[in-house]
Design a protein around this motif. Structure first.
Motif, PDB file in Angstrom:
ATOM      1  N   THR A 129      -8.249   1.544   3.218  1.00 41.90           N
ATOM      2  CA  THR A 129      -9.546   2.206   3.238  1.00 41.90           C
ATOM      3  C   THR A 129     -10.172   2.162   1.855  1.00 41.90           C
ATOM      4  N   TYR A 130     -11.453   1.803   1.800  1.00 37.28           N
ATOM      5  CA  TYR A 130     -12.178   1.700   0.538  1.00 37.28           C
ATOM      6  C   TYR A 130     -13.301   2.721   0.497  1.00 37.28           C
TER       7      TYR A 130
ATOM      8  N   THR B 253     -16.830   5.506   3.549  1.00 34.94           N
ATOM      9  CA  THR B 253     -15.552   4.804   3.464  1.00 34.94           C
ATOM     10  C   THR B 253     -15.623   3.650   4.457  1.00 34.94           C
ATOM     11  N   TRP B 254     -14.861   2.594   4.198  1.00 38.32           N
ATOM     12  CA  TRP B 254     -14.877   1.455   5.116  1.00 38.32           C
ATOM     13  C   TRP B 254     -13.542   0.748   5.111  1.00 38.32           C
ATOM     14  N   SER B 255     -13.266   0.049   6.205  1.00 35.82           N
ATOM     15  CA  SER B 255     -11.995  -0.674   6.335  1.00 35.82           C
ATOM     16  C   SER B 255     -12.195  -1.883   7.234  1.00 35.82           C
ATOM     17  N   LEU B 256     -11.310  -2.837   7.094  1.00 31.61           N
ATOM     18  CA  LEU B 256     -11.388  -4.101   7.833  1.00 31.61           C
ATOM     19  C   LEU B 256     -10.939  -3.896   9.274  1.00 31.61           C
TER      20      LEU B 256
ATOM     21  N   ARG C 132     -11.708   2.291  -4.199  1.00 34.42           N
ATOM     22  CA  ARG C 132     -10.364   2.820  -4.381  1.00 34.42           C
ATOM     23  C   ARG C 132      -9.615   2.693  -3.073  1.00 34.42           C
ATOM     24  N   PRO C 133      -8.564   1.881  -3.026  1.00 33.27           N
ATOM     25  CA  PRO C 133      -7.799   1.762  -1.790  1.00 33.27           C
ATOM     26  C   PRO C 133      -7.031   3.039  -1.519  1.00 33.27           C
TER      27      PRO C 133
END
Length: 313
Positions: free
Chosen positions: A118-119, A211-214, A94-95
């Motif tokens: 954020t995912y 959670t993770w992000s580029l 979920r962004p």
């Protein structure tokens, strides 16, 4: 003779009386007919008025409905019908509710993994051995690596991406995507190397929410190019290594200009007919930055360094 004449006079008088009576009856009958007709017409009109209702009801004959087919009900107004909205079947990824403002080039090139988004998902771990994986970068001394779920891997678009992973306990780790985690890995899930998972939690837990992000990390490395084994001037596949930002497109120069090559699931861009093999190469990242590399020969399975790198974002 007198008697005869008297009788004749009496007879004539009688005849006139009778004839007069007949005429009188005829006259009276003629006069009475319009009067009776008037009364008759009035009665008929009265009867018709009483018989005819004020309005004629509309009677509709229902159309027979085939057996098993429900009869349609009244069509609702547009306000009664909710407008369907499109949805992505990726509940675990979920962004963030407020996506970043990006250029149209970035939006078109980024694919499923977008900058500044954020995912959510789960983190698991695996034995990464020498660090090689489906992206075919080769063995690595740096074991801060991860396998992206197959959905977000998106035919190797995630290969080489740097991702910041955060756990609910506040711990975080930065990993590079070098592998793919096939189903049942869910969208949003990262399968970390055991070493990377240990930076977040005890590996004995097996699975934790994250959670993770580029990221677009700082680096002193420059991009390298590698032709796949079996490549020649008649067929070749080209790989980009050590890129700071995910690669969106690779093109080769031909007599007719720049030609984009097809991306493969094993993280190479392939030229089936050999067009552009050994010529200038143009690489574009998800932000739309283009780098051109020239002077590289077709040397199968050899890592050839360049002097270029994408800008940090």
């Amino acid at each position: 003779m007198k008697t005869v004449r008297h009788a004749a006079r009496q007879s004539g008088r009688w005849y006139r009386l009778v004839w007069g009576a007949v005429v009188a009856v005829a006259v009276v009958g003629g006069l009475s007919y319009p009067v009776m007709a008037a009364f008759s017409d009035g009665a008929d009109d009265s009867t018709r008025t009483a018989a005819a209702p004020a309005t004629t009801p509309q009677v509709s004959t229902p159309t027979p409905t085939p057996t098993g087919t429900p009869t349609p009900t009244a069509t609702p107004t547009p306000t009664d019908t909710p407008t369907p909205t499109a949805s992505v079947s990726a509940p675990s990824a979920r962004p963030s509710p407020t996506p970043p403002r990006e250029s149209s080039t970035t939006a078109a090139s980024a694919g499923r993994i977008r900058p500044g988004t954020t995912y959510e998902g789960d983190a698991t771990h695996y034995e990464a051995a020498d660090g090689n994986g489906a992206c075919l970068f080769g063995p690595s001394d740096d074991m801060m690596i991860a396998a992206m779920n197959e959905t977000d891997y998106e035919i190797s678009k995630a290969c080489g991406a740097h991702v910041l992973v955060q756990a609910a306990n506040g711990a975080s780790v930065t990993v590079r995507i070098t592998n793919v985690c096939p189903l049942p890995c869910a969208p949003g899930q990262l399968d970390l190397s055991k070493q990377a998972f240990a930076e977040l939690a005890d590996p004995m837990l097996g699975r934790i929410p994250i959670t993770w992000s580029l990221l677009s990390p700082g680096t002193t490395d420059t991009i390298s190019i590698r032709y796949k084994d079996g490549s020649s001037q008649y067929w070749c596949a080209i790989q980009v290594i050590d890129h700071r930002n995910p690669v969106a497109k690779l093109e080769v120069e031909t007599g007719g200009g720049w030609r984009p090559l097809t991306r493969t699931e094993y993280n190479y861009f392939r030229s089936e007919d050999g067009s552009g093999c050994g010529g200038p190469i143009r690489i574009t990242d998800i932000y739309g930055e283009r780098l051109t590399v020239s002077g590289l020969a077709v040397r199968a399975d050899v890592v050839q360094p360049t002097k270029v790198q994408f800008a940090q974002r």
